[in-house]
Every structure is written in structure tokens, then in C-alpha cells.
Design an enzyme around this catalytic site. Structure first.
Site, PDB file in Angstrom:
ATOM      1  CB  SER A  81      -0.939  -0.007   1.209  1.00 36.82           C
ATOM      2  OG  SER A  81      -1.848  -1.075   1.119  1.00 36.82           O
ATOM      3  NE  ARG A 286       3.888  -0.435   4.561  1.00 38.37           N
ATOM      4  CZ  ARG A 286       2.853  -1.056   4.023  1.00 38.37           C
ATOM      5  NH1 ARG A 286       3.047  -2.074   3.211  1.00 38.37           N
ATOM      6  NH2 ARG A 286       1.623  -0.679   4.281  1.00 38.37           N
ATOM      7  CG  HIS A 501       0.373  -7.167  -0.105  1.00 34.76           C
ATOM      8  ND1 HIS A 501       1.105  -6.016   0.112  1.00 34.76           N
ATOM      9  CD2 HIS A 501      -0.635  -7.134   0.800  1.00 34.76           C
ATOM     10  CE1 HIS A 501       0.555  -5.322   1.097  1.00 34.76           C
ATOM     11  NE2 HIS A 501      -0.496  -5.983   1.522  1.00 34.76           N
TER      12      HIS A 501
END
Length: 559
Positions: A81, A286, A501
Site C-alpha cells: 500500500s 517501510r 500480498h
């Protein structure tokens, strides 16, 4: 390009008019895969998304949302995302955290920067603590980077190293934590052979210990603080591999929600708490699930939970996790510099903008969309709305999440006439997909589809345009597959559920009563990706995109 008014001025599109309300809808975790029982989107029979795909073929296509298309190192790297929304908003492809860290480690420049020199000051007398996700998923961290960092730190003077390892099971298979911990232990053993005092000090599951985001549940961070900083946890073990194996045997246990533990010596004392004079590096690249811990480590005035003891440390992140907050103030690798993104261009050209999601994805339609920048560009022209997410539960318990509320607020924004663009993120497919609960994910996809319907109905009422897409895959394939593409089985013959994912492409659809006749997707951009979307919606607003943006996906064909 400068920041003067003329420099920011977008040229008018030669064929597309201005003045239409444009809805940009991002379905989180919604890829395209073969229809089967493990494709929650297919099983859900989502009528709205189905109609967009089959109703007007020239206005629906697939785009890439993983690997090089979103700035990640290889085509085997699944999208996420953060990088997805960076690409959607930036309109260009930037090297992302993982690639930047790879380059810095390979060149050795990571050890020459201010951040490493800052923590190195503690190596002579203190302990170097490394905190982060133990995984090769490549979404938040990578184990090979941690191994290189361990070697490099030892080479540059670290004499005592402690690793606080968070187990994954979300971006990788549940149960893989044991193998990752064994690999880490082997690396630490090699350092011990060279006279370095290197051990695992604590651990716990990422969703239960440390890695909350957007201030959804500070108890998650507190559990990590207690284990990592204070050396206190409900479970104590002498061996980290044994710790993971034993805790996984607890009822309903899995890698994501593994209980916190500390490693103790023969006398039952923790092998390391974080003390005055120590150095701390959070090695996730991240940002979103490190910001809360970074605040707890760095902020002097902190009131989210009782820290009990606040050691005087030197702390650096792998990257800077929050540019506006300058958090952390020291970091090993500089984050990607993303300027001149679509959000600022539109606002500077008078496009009134509304952005909305619930807490777990609110930062994605704001901070990440705007190039890792917080706040408004112009408060008079923008409104950002955050719907509070459910907290203290796993999202398969309430798979509808806040999709209806997001859709209602977005519908109202459209019908108000106050905005030229509304952008939303519907998190259901991703957040529920991560739980591995296929039945709940099916319900989640239905809810997201219903939310899309409400928003499109509002667009219909105002004569507007919609652009519906996704940031990466997840819910479309919830089983691990072997090399033949068949569902993979574990040693007991059970199907291995996939909670991560995927590398599947994602859909993009355009339409609405305001869409000019002759608009269709181009045929000459077969490898188009998320970075092409910004130029596309700029066109839908009646403007040409900046010349260095990835090209628009649409063309206007004269009838």
C-alpha cells in the site's frame, strides 16, 4: 521545476473539458486472478466491479502494481500500500525503501552516513539493539538486509548486539517464523565465533507486538516496549527458536499474533533490556508500522502509555519514517525524495480535493499519496476525513469494516458540490485478506463493492467521472501455489493459506456520465502501471500532465 505559479500551471487538455467531478477509488488488496474457490473476489460475486469489467471493455484494463513498476528491486517483489499510493500520487516511479537500502548496503555508503556514525558512538561501551520484522517478505523488511547490517555493524565496531525480532506470517506464510529465527541464530552464531556478543533478546508477533500504525492501538506498541526496553514479557525462554516453536503451540496462535517473549540467561535474567548509553536501530524500511515506536523511543513528552523507564539512547531508523515530523531525527538511509506530485499540482490549479478512508488506510490517501508529506497544501481547497477503524480486533471479526461510512462521507462530499476530486481507499480486501480467513474476505469484498456502488451513484447524479483501481493484490488469491500453479500443501496435507500480498495485476476502470465520448484506454501501453494513473486522472480533470510524468492510460478517439 520551481514553485512559482507559472511553473505549477497545467496545460489544458486539447480534447477533454474541465469542471467535471472526478472520483478516484482505490480498492486495497484487489488484484485480478483466475476465478476459483480461493479467489475471494470471484466467490463474492461483486456485481459492481463485475459490471465495470464486462460492461465496457474499452474502459477497463489491468495495470502492474508490483516490482519495478512501483520502484521495488525485482519483479518478484509484491507491491504494497505504501509504494502503491506513492506511485498513484506521484505519477512517476521512484526507487523505494527496499531498493535504496540494497544500494546503500551494497556500496557501503550506509556506514558512511550521519545516521550510522551517530549510533556508532555507543559501540564502545553500549549495546546495539536492532528492532524489526524478521521476514523475507520484502514489504516492511528483508532478512538478508538484517544479516548484512549485522556483519557491517560488527565490522565497524559493534561489540555487543541484541536483536528484537518480530515474527511475520502476514507478508509470508504463517509458520515461517521458525525458519527465519533459525537463520538469524546462525548469523548471530557466526558473529559469536568472531568474539562478538550477539544474541536475540526478545520477540513477538507483528500485529500484537510493536507494529501498530496510525495510532490505532497503542497497547500493541506498549507490549513491544515492555519486552524490548524493559526486558519484561509474560513468556521467558533461553532459546529464541524454542520460544517461537512453543508459543506457536498455544491455542489460536499464529506468527502475526505471537505473544511477546524475552530471552533470559541461566539465572533467569533478560539477556538485554535497552539501557542508558545503548544504540537502537529499527531496521524496517517501510514507514507506517514504525512511526509509533519511533515516537515512543524519541519523544521526550510522550503520554500514550507509561514507559516506566526512558533510557538515554542514540536511535536511528533504517530510513526516516515521517518527513513532516522529522521522525526519527537520525536515519541510516535517506528516503525517496518525491516532489511535484499530483495532489499539489491539482490544488495549485484550483482543483478542490476531498480524501477519505478509515484509520488503517487514512495515511495512504493522504501522507503516502502526497509523496510522504503530511498536512494540507491549501486548507481552503482540501478536506481530509478519517473514519476511526475498529480497534482491539482482527478484521475478520468485522469484515465490513468502515466501507459504508467511507462511502457515505464520500457520497455527501460529491453531492455537496464543494469538490472537484474525491479520492478514497476501501481497505477491506487487504486488511481482511491478511487474516487468511477466506469466508470473511468474501464478505469484505462484497462490502467494498457495495461502497463503490454508493460512490458511483453519487457520481451519476452530478454528471461526474469515476476512476476505480487498486494498489496491489491480495484477496484474489488466498492460497500458496506450487510451481505448477496448484494449491500447495503442508506436511499434513492441508492447503497452505496465503495471507500476503500478491504480484498479480490490478484493474482500472473509467466511466460516468461526465466522461467525454471517445475516451478509451490506449492499446500501446501494455506494461502500464500505477504510476500511469496520475496522468490519467489529470486528463479526466481536463488538464495535461507534466511532461516527466508516466504517460496517461487514456486517449480520445474521434467518432
Amino acid at each position: 521545476m520551481g514553485s512559482s505559479g507559472d511553473a505549477w500551471k497545467l496545460k489544458d487538455h486539447p480534447k477533454l473539458p474541465k469542471g467535471k467531478t472526478v472520483a478516484v477509488i482505490v480498492l486495497d488488496g484487489w488484484g485480478e486472478a483466475k476465478p476459483n474457490e480461493f479467489n475471494a473476489i470471484h466467490v463474492a460475486e461483486t456485481p459492481v466491479m463485475y459490471s465495470l469489467k464486462n460492461g465496457a471493455p474499452e474502459k477497463w484494463r489491468l495495470i502492474k502494481a508490483h516490482g519495478n513498476a512501483v520502484g521495488l528491486p525485482t519483479e518478484d517483489d509484491m507491491g504494497n500500500s505504501e509504494v502503491g499510493h506513492n506511485a498513484l500520487g506521484a505519477g512517476r516511479i521512484f526507487a523505494q525503501g527496499a531498493k535504496l537500502v540494497d544500494l546503500a548496503l551494497a556500496s557501503g555508503k550506509i556506514y558512511e552516513g550521519e545516521g550510522f556514525k551517530y549510533v556508532k558512538e555507543c559501540f564502545e561501551k553500549g549495546t546495539l539493539h536492532l528492532i524489526g520484522l524478521l521476514s523475507d517478505g520484502g514489504v516492511h523488511s528483508r532478512l538478508d538486509q538484517v544479516q548484512l547490517l549485522l556483519k557491517g555493524a560488527a565490522k565497524h565496531g559493534a561489540k555487543r548486539i541484541r536483536v528484537h525480532a518480530l515474527t511475520d506470517g502476514r507478508d509470508v506464510l504463517d509458520g515461517s517464523s521458525v525458519g527465519f529465527m533459525e537463520t538469524l541464530e546462525n548469523s548471530l552464531a557466526q558473529l559469536r565465533e568472531k568474539g562478538i556478543d550477539a544474541q536475540v533478546a526478545s520477540g513477538g508477533g507483528r500485529m500484537y507486538v510493536t507494529m501498530d500504525r496510525y495510532e490505532n492501538d497503542w497497547d500493541v506498541v506498549k507490549r513491544g516496549w515492555d519486552a524490548q526496553v524493559l526486558g519484561e514479557a509474560p513468556h521467558k525462554f533461553k532459546d529464541p527458536v524454542e520460544a517461537v516453536k512453543k508459543l506457536r503451540q498455544e491455542p489460536n496462535a499464529n506468527d502475526q499474533y505471537l505473544a511477546p517473549f524475552v530471552i533470559v540467561d541461566d539465572n533467569g535474567k533478560p539477556v538485554a533490556a535497552i539501557l542508558d548509553g545503548d544504540a537502537v536501530v529499527t531496521f524496517n524500511f517501510r514507514a507506517d508500522r514504525m512511526v509509533m515506536l519511533a515516537k515512543a523511543l524519541e519523544y521526550e513528552n510522550f503520554d500514550k502509555f507509561d514507559r516506566v523507564r526512558v533510557p538515554k539512547i542514540r536511535y536511528a531508523g533504517m530510513l526516516q519514517y515521517h518527513g513532516e515530523l522529522q521522525l526519527p531525527s537520525h536515519y541510516l538511509v535517506s528516503p525517496p525524495e518525491i516532489a511535484r506530485h499530483s495532489g499539489e499540482y491539482l490544488v495549485r490549479n484550483g482543483v478542490r480535493t476531498f480524501a477519505c478512508s478509515e484509520t488503517v488506510k487514512f495515511g495512504h490517501v493522504t501522507f503516502f499519496w502526497n509523496g510522504n508529506r503530511s498536512g494540507y497544501f491549501n486548507e481552503k481547497l482540501e478536506e481530509y476525513v478519517e473514519i476511526p477503524s475498529d480497534s482491539g480486533i482482527t478484521f475478520n471479526v468485522k469484515p465490513k469494516m468502515k466501507a459504508l461510512e467511507i462511502a457515505e462521507r464520500t457520497r455527501d462530499a460529491i453531492l455537496s458540490g464543494k469538490f472537484d476530486q474525491v479520492r478514497v481507499n476501501l481497505p477491506n480486501g487487504d486488511m481482511v485478506g491478511h487474516t487468511g480467513d477466506i469466508k470473511a474476505t468474501i464478505e469484505a469484498c462484497k462490502s467494498a463493492d457495495e461502497a463503490v456502488k454508493m460512490i458511483l451513484e453519487a457520481i451519476e447524479q452530478v454528471g461526474g467521472i469515476y476512476l476505480v483501481t487498486a494498489d496491489h493484490g491480495n484477496a484474489e488469491d488466498m492460497v500458496k501455489r506450487n510451481k505448477k500453479g496448484e494449491p500447495a500443501l503442508d506436511k499434513n496435507g492441508n492447503i497452505q493459506i496465503l495471507t500476503s500480498h500478491t504480484c498479480e495485476p490490478v484493474p482500472i476502470a473509467i466511466g460516468g456520465p461526465g466522461l467525454a465520448p471517445g475516451v478509451r484506454f490506449r492499446q500501446d501501453l501494455p506494461t502500464g502501471g500505477l504510476a500511469n494513473v496520475a496522468a490519467t486522472f489529470m486528463n479526466l480533470h481536463g488538464s495535461e500532465a507534466p511532461s516527466d510524468y508516466e504517460p496517461s492510460l487514456i486517449e480520445v478517439v474521434d467518432n
